[in-house]
Each structure stands twice: as C-alpha cells, then as structure tokens.
Design a protein around this motif. Structure first.
Motif, PDB file in Angstrom:
ATOM      1  N   ASP A  32      27.333  37.937  28.994  1.00 22.63           N
ATOM      2  CA  ASP A  32      27.890  37.705  27.653  1.00 22.63           C
ATOM      3  C   ASP A  32      29.427  37.275  27.811  1.00 22.63           C
ATOM      4  O   ASP A  32      29.887  36.344  27.074  1.00 22.63           O
ATOM      5  N   THR A  33      30.171  37.802  28.684  1.00 28.91           N
ATOM      6  CA  THR A  33      31.507  37.297  28.929  1.00 28.91           C
ATOM      7  C   THR A  33      31.632  35.554  29.053  1.00 28.91           C
ATOM      8  O   THR A  33      32.246  35.136  28.565  1.00 28.91           O
ATOM      9  N   ARG A  64      24.002  51.441  27.016  1.00 27.58           N
ATOM     10  CA  ARG A  64      25.167  50.566  26.653  1.00 27.58           C
ATOM     11  C   ARG A  64      25.195  49.666  25.332  1.00 27.58           C
ATOM     12  O   ARG A  64      25.915  48.837  25.164  1.00 27.58           O
ATOM     13  N   ASP A  72      18.565  41.391  23.859  1.00 32.87           N
ATOM     14  CA  ASP A  72      19.455  40.892  24.727  1.00 32.87           C
ATOM     15  C   ASP A  72      19.076  40.079  26.145  1.00 32.87           C
ATOM     16  O   ASP A  72      19.138  39.200  26.757  1.00 32.87           O
ATOM     17  N   ALA A 126      21.116  50.081  30.580  1.00 31.26           N
ATOM     18  CA  ALA A 126      21.441  48.919  29.530  1.00 31.26           C
ATOM     19  C   ALA A 126      21.256  49.161  28.121  1.00 31.26           C
ATOM     20  O   ALA A 126      21.891  48.942  27.311  1.00 31.26           O
ATOM     21  N   VAL A 160      24.107  41.869  32.057  1.00 29.85           N
ATOM     22  CA  VAL A 160      24.216  41.300  30.542  1.00 29.85           C
ATOM     23  C   VAL A 160      25.824  41.218  30.375  1.00 29.85           C
ATOM     24  O   VAL A 160      25.901  40.321  29.487  1.00 29.85           O
ATOM     25  N   ALA A 161      26.605  42.267  30.735  1.00 30.35           N
ATOM     26  CA  ALA A 161      28.032  42.182  30.287  1.00 30.35           C
ATOM     27  C   ALA A 161      28.583  41.007  30.947  1.00 30.35           C
ATOM     28  O   ALA A 161      29.201  40.094  30.475  1.00 30.35           O
ATOM     29  N   ALA A 162      28.355  40.821  32.151  1.00 29.19           N
ATOM     30  CA  ALA A 162      28.991  39.395  32.832  1.00 29.19           C
ATOM     31  C   ALA A 162      28.421  37.960  32.209  1.00 29.19           C
ATOM     32  O   ALA A 162      29.265  37.227  31.999  1.00 29.19           O
ATOM     33  N   ASN A 192      22.749  50.355  37.904  1.00 36.97           N
ATOM     34  CA  ASN A 192      24.010  49.532  36.773  1.00 36.97           C
ATOM     35  C   ASN A 192      23.444  47.932  36.859  1.00 36.97           C
ATOM     36  O   ASN A 192      24.291  47.223  36.073  1.00 36.97           O
ATOM     37  N   ALA A 242      22.580  46.506  33.321  1.00 31.13           N
ATOM     38  CA  ALA A 242      23.830  46.665  32.116  1.00 31.13           C
ATOM     39  C   ALA A 242      24.993  45.664  32.559  1.00 31.13           C
ATOM     40  O   ALA A 242      25.584  45.004  31.717  1.00 31.13           O
ATOM     41  N   GLU A 243      25.404  45.633  33.986  1.00 34.86           N
ATOM     42  CA  GLU A 243      26.532  44.971  34.352  1.00 34.86           C
ATOM     43  C   GLU A 243      26.353  43.516  34.342  1.00 34.86           C
ATOM     44  O   GLU A 243      27.132  42.406  33.894  1.00 34.86           O
ATOM     45  N   TYR A 253      22.294  47.403  24.931  1.00 34.86           N
ATOM     46  CA  TYR A 253      21.693  46.289  24.842  1.00 34.86           C
ATOM     47  C   TYR A 253      20.102  46.692  24.646  1.00 34.86           C
ATOM     48  O   TYR A 253      19.339  47.596  24.769  1.00 34.86           O
TER      49      TYR A 253
END
Length: 251
Positions: A112-113, A35, A4, A32, A108-110, A102, A105-106, A37
């Motif tokens: 991905d969205t 979570r 990721d 990460a 990558v999440a952003a 954070n 992790a945050e 990833y």
C-alpha cells in the motif's frame, strides 16, 4: 467491498504436513483482517492425489474457497487462477510450508505504501528458514541494498517463489512453464529477472519469515539434480545485466 489480498495455497501430494501450513495461514489471515484488510483465501488443488483432495475437503477448511486444477505446473496454476481472484494483491503458499503470523498484514501494508508513492514493488519475507531435509537460514536483501548485484542472478535467485505482488505484476509478467527434462526450471528465478526488467522493484518486509520444508524429493531437488537452468533471457546478456538494478530500466 474491495478485496485487498488473495491468498492462494497450492496443494499436490501433501496431507498431514498441511496441518501446520493451514494453521499458520489461518493465523496470518486473521491478523490481516484484524488490521482491517479484506482477504480472499483459496486452496488450489492441482492434479491433487486422492488423499490430498480428501484432506482438503474436510469441513475444517470450508471457510476457504477451493479450486480444482489439473495443470501439474506451478507457473501454469498461478497464471490460470489469476482471472478467478478478487484481490488487489496476490500471495502464495505451498501446502507444506509456513509463514509468520505477521507476513500478510505487513506485506499488504508495504505494498500500500509503495502504491501510494507510485512505485512498482513486489515484496518478500526477510528470512527464509529451511527445515526438515535441510537446516538453513537465508536472509533476503532489497534490490536497493548495497549487497544486491544483478550479476549474482547468473548463479542463483535472490528470492523464493513465495512473494506478494500487485495483480498487475502477474498480468504483466506471467510465469513460464517448467520443462525439467530439458533442463529448464526455476520459474520463480525467471519471474524475478523479468519483473526487474519491467521496472518492478523487489523489497524485503522486515521481521517477516517464511518456513520452507525441504523434502527428500521435490521440484527444487529434481531441478537441481538435473542441473536445470533458467531460459536464455536478453536482459541477462553481459552488456545488459547491470541494468537490472536500475528501476524502470527498460520502460
């Protein structure tokens, strides 16, 4: 297994100050991975001093991949490393800075969205806390914020060089080389402008922080003292600069 994120820590002439840097990086990588990833951590030793090389070859860093470079330039190191990485997304950290636990992790999440929504997005931490040689807290703003105006880019960059982006962004917009003696520097500033030109939107990830060490002498200090500027760019022409705020303006 898909990777990721690739995290690249670049080191040149740092030693003891790297301890907190690597601690913060390890904590962020662990968060990460917790979570779900998959993270590839890389240390890039670019024209590193003997002391710096010795520091990063300690067994305590054996869980990191090491790359030996001799570029002597932030942009060229990033460009050269990209083909030798596995991550869908790429993040960077200078060896004397830190970021919040954070952030990875945050970030990558952003991304991905955004990717799932078909958006071309580059993300940045919300706060830039400068310490050591300066004591400043900067609040980053989204490109879509009413506080954002592309005309501000005539004066300074909105965003620090620490960012997280899909690898496609770096392939589409490679970093330019630095030429401080001729007054041309601030590769991250030009990267921000050129990625906006290519339709990439710069987004802030809430509740994330980068801690930037300001030393008495650094590339930023040298560039500022020489009154360095970004290169002459067509998109910064007075009749075109307003279009930088419009997604996919030039596509």
């Amino acid at each position: 297994m898909t990777t990721d994120l690739t995290l690249i820590v670049t080191a040149h002439d740092e030693t003891a100050v790297c301890g907190p840097t690597m601690r913060s990086a390890d904590l962020a990588v662990a968060e990460a991975r917790a979570r779900g990833y998959v993270v590839q951590p890389i240390i890039a030793l670019d024209a590193a001093t003997e002391a710096t090389s010795d520091y990063f070859h300690q067994p305590r860093f054996d869980h990191w991949e090491r790359r030996i470079m001799n570029q002597g330039d932030l942009g060229r190191v990033r460009n050269a490393l990209l083909p030798d990485t596995d991550g869908r997304y790429i993040a960077f950290l200078d060896a004397d800075d830190l970021f919040s636990e954070n952030w990875l992790a945050e970030g990558v999440a952003a991304l991905d969205t955004a990717t799932e929504g078909g958006e071309k997005v580059i993300v940045h931490p919300e706060l830039n806390v400068q310490f050591d040689g300066a004591k400043v807290v900067l609040v980053n703003v989204d490109q879509d914020s009413p506080l954002f105006t592309p005309h501000f880019l005539y004066l300074r960059n909105y965003y620090d060089s620490l960012c997280m982006a899909p690898r496609e962004a770096h392939l589409e917009v490679p970093y330019v080389h630095r030429d401080i003696p001729n007054g041309l520097s601030f590769q991250d500033w030009q990267f921000a402008i050129e990625t906006m030109t290519h339709g990439w939107r710069h987004v802030v990830v809430p509740d994330t922080i980068i801690f930037k060490r300001r030393r008495d002498f650094s590339l930023v200090v040298e560039s500022s003292s020489r009154k360095s500027i970004v290169r002459r760019l067509p998109e910064m022409a007075i009749d075109r600069v307003r279009d930088l705020a419009r997604p996919r303006a030039y596509r």
